[in-house]
Scaffold this active site. Structure first.
Site, PDB file in Angstrom:
ATOM      1  CE1 TYR A  46      54.346  48.547  51.034  1.00 19.48           C
ATOM      2  CE2 TYR A  46      55.800  47.415  52.581  1.00 19.48           C
ATOM      3  CZ  TYR A  46      54.606  48.086  52.309  1.00 19.48           C
ATOM      4  OH  TYR A  46      53.709  48.281  53.305  1.00 19.48           O
ATOM      5  NE  ARG A 227      38.463  37.279  49.974  1.00 22.17           N
ATOM      6  CZ  ARG A 227      37.235  36.792  50.180  1.00 22.17           C
ATOM      7  NH1 ARG A 227      37.043  35.495  50.216  1.00 22.17           N
ATOM      8  NH2 ARG A 227      36.223  37.583  50.360  1.00 22.17           N
TER       9      ARG A 227
END
Ligand code: DSN
Length: 439
Positions: A46, A227
């Site tokens: 994170y 992506r």
């Protein structure tokens, strides 16, 4: 891998991709190095915030990674500001709007049937058409953008932001003209280059960077990465507003997104490195050469292409003159091993799910190593499939005579046979050109 159900699906998808010709112009085959980065340990991290200003600890290597990715993008595209955190193209465009506009400001983009994108202001069904006052420009009857008409509309509507960029418009865009028009009303110009970014890197398509303020792009189409998406601010954009980069950073995080996908950023960095190799220039140029041949062959066979052809990687066949719908054509071609998508055409009277066209392109075919002579084979296969579909089109009706029922059934059987025959030939070609793992 222990999840056998998922493993099975992955293996089946691998086989499907190997055995079919992928002609969806927005898809491509990422290298194993891109996939490795995508599946790396960075998946777990994170990293809310930006390098050297994060809200979680343990960022030593995330900071290095994101900075490296940004530096590679700056170098490749020669731009002063880059954000590599957008999850994909739609959030990237949203972030730019939220950074530069206030709710209900006027935006102007190419309409969807003319070749634009949902996020370019499609009214009522998208955020871009709901949160902003959207005015759309169209292609003319010849399938080309009429810049005089765009200018007239801009002068009338006075948009605050003009977005240029396409998903099926196949012709070169005149970025300089867009910039000149925008200057008249002091509008920002944003180029969404998702489809053609790889061609731009290769010098096979005009480069918007000298003319526009902001460039957005996805990273998984002609760039052949994962992506994801990138936002770039140009020298021109920064000159107009030195705070533009900061505004975009804030719009991405915390404006729209939480933690960036660090594994995706790692994979984008790999793709940028691959795109900076001389072989990528050869690849980009070959995409356009292949598309030219494919479009010319289809035209020779009597098919109508929007604008009559292509300058890029993409083309749309308007099927109205042969009387079948885009969905029928796309499904028939899939049965024969050729994967493309149904597509609306400008001023389509049919709905998007049953539209009048099909869209196809050459980035994936070119990644597999196919060249001009293969495009001729593919055009011939497409022609055989579409002809077989037209012949078998008549549907059985309850009041048909026995004779007529027999005749129609025979046509359907013949069509199925022809699709099978084409599929055999397609598979043979696919076997000779396996999907590459490195470039
Ligand atoms: N869905 C993409 C395309 O196929 O063009 C655009 O986002």
């Amino acid at each position: 891998m222990i999840d056998s159900k998922i493993l099975h699906l992955i293996l089946k998808e691998e086989k499907r991709q190997e055995e079919t010709l992928m002609m969806i112009p927005s898809e491509n085959y990422a290298s194993q190095s891109v996939m490795n980065a995508l599946g790396s340990i960075f998946t777990d991290k994170y990293s809310e915030g930006y390098a050297n200003k994060r809200y979680y600890q343990g960022q030593r290597f995330s900071d290095e990674l994101e900075t490296l990715c940004i530096d590679r993008a700056k170098k490749l595209f020669k731009v002063p500001f880059v954000n590599v955190q957008p999850y994909s193209g739609s959030p990237a465009n949203a972030a730019v709007y939220f950074a530069l506009l206030s709710p209900q400001d006027t935006i102007m983009g190419l309409s969807l049937p003319s070749g634009g994108h949902l996020t370019h202001g499609v009214p009522s069904i998208t955020f871009s058409g709901k949160f902003f006052h959207s005015v759309q420009y169209e292609v003319g009857k010849d399938g080309f953008i009429d810049y005089d008409a765009v200018e007239k509309l801009v002068l009338k509507e006075r948009p605050k932001l003009i977005i240029t960029g396409t998903t099926h418009y196949s012709r070169k865009l005149d970025f300089q003209r867009f910039a000149q028009i925008a200057e008249k009303v002091d509008a920002y110009v944003v180029a969404d280059m998702s489809h053609v970014i790889g061609l731009i890197v290769a010098g096979a398509y005009p480069n918007p960077i000298p003319y526009v303020d902001v460039v957005t792009t996805t990273t998984h189409k002609t760039l052949r990465g994962p992506r994801g998406a990138i936002i770039m601010v140009t020298e021109k954009g920064l000159k107009k507003d030195p705070e533009m980069g900061n505004k975009i950073n804030k719009a991405v995080f915390p404006g729209l997104q939480g933690g960036p996908h660090m594994n995706t950023i790692a994979a984008i960095a790999v793709a940028l490195q691959e795109a900076s190799k001389p072989s990528f220039t050869v690849y980009g140029k070959q995409i356009v050469k292949n598309a030219k041949v494919l479009s010319e062959e289809l035209v020779k066979k009597g098919y109508e292409l929007l604008s009559g052809g292509t300058d890029s990687h993409v083309m749309v066949v308007d099927l109205r003159n042969i009387g079948i719908l885009g969905n029928t054509a796309a499904e028939g071609l899939e049965a024969a091993g050729m994967i493309l998508n149904r597509n609306t055409v400008p001023f389509d009277t049919n709905p998007p799910y049953f539209p009048s066209g099909i869209r196809l392109g050459t980035p994936g075919l070119t990644s597999r190593g196919l060249k001009e002579k293969h495009m001729k084979m593919i055009a011939a296969w497409i022609d055989r499939v579409l002809k077989a579909l037209i012949l078998s089109k008549k549907q059985l009706k309850t009041n048909d005579t026995l004779e007529r029922k027999k005749e129609i059934r025979k046509k359907i059987v013949d069509m199925a046979k022809e699709l099978k025959l084409v599929n055999k030939e397609v598979k043979f070609l696919c076997k000779q050109f396996p999907i590459k793992k490195e470039y």
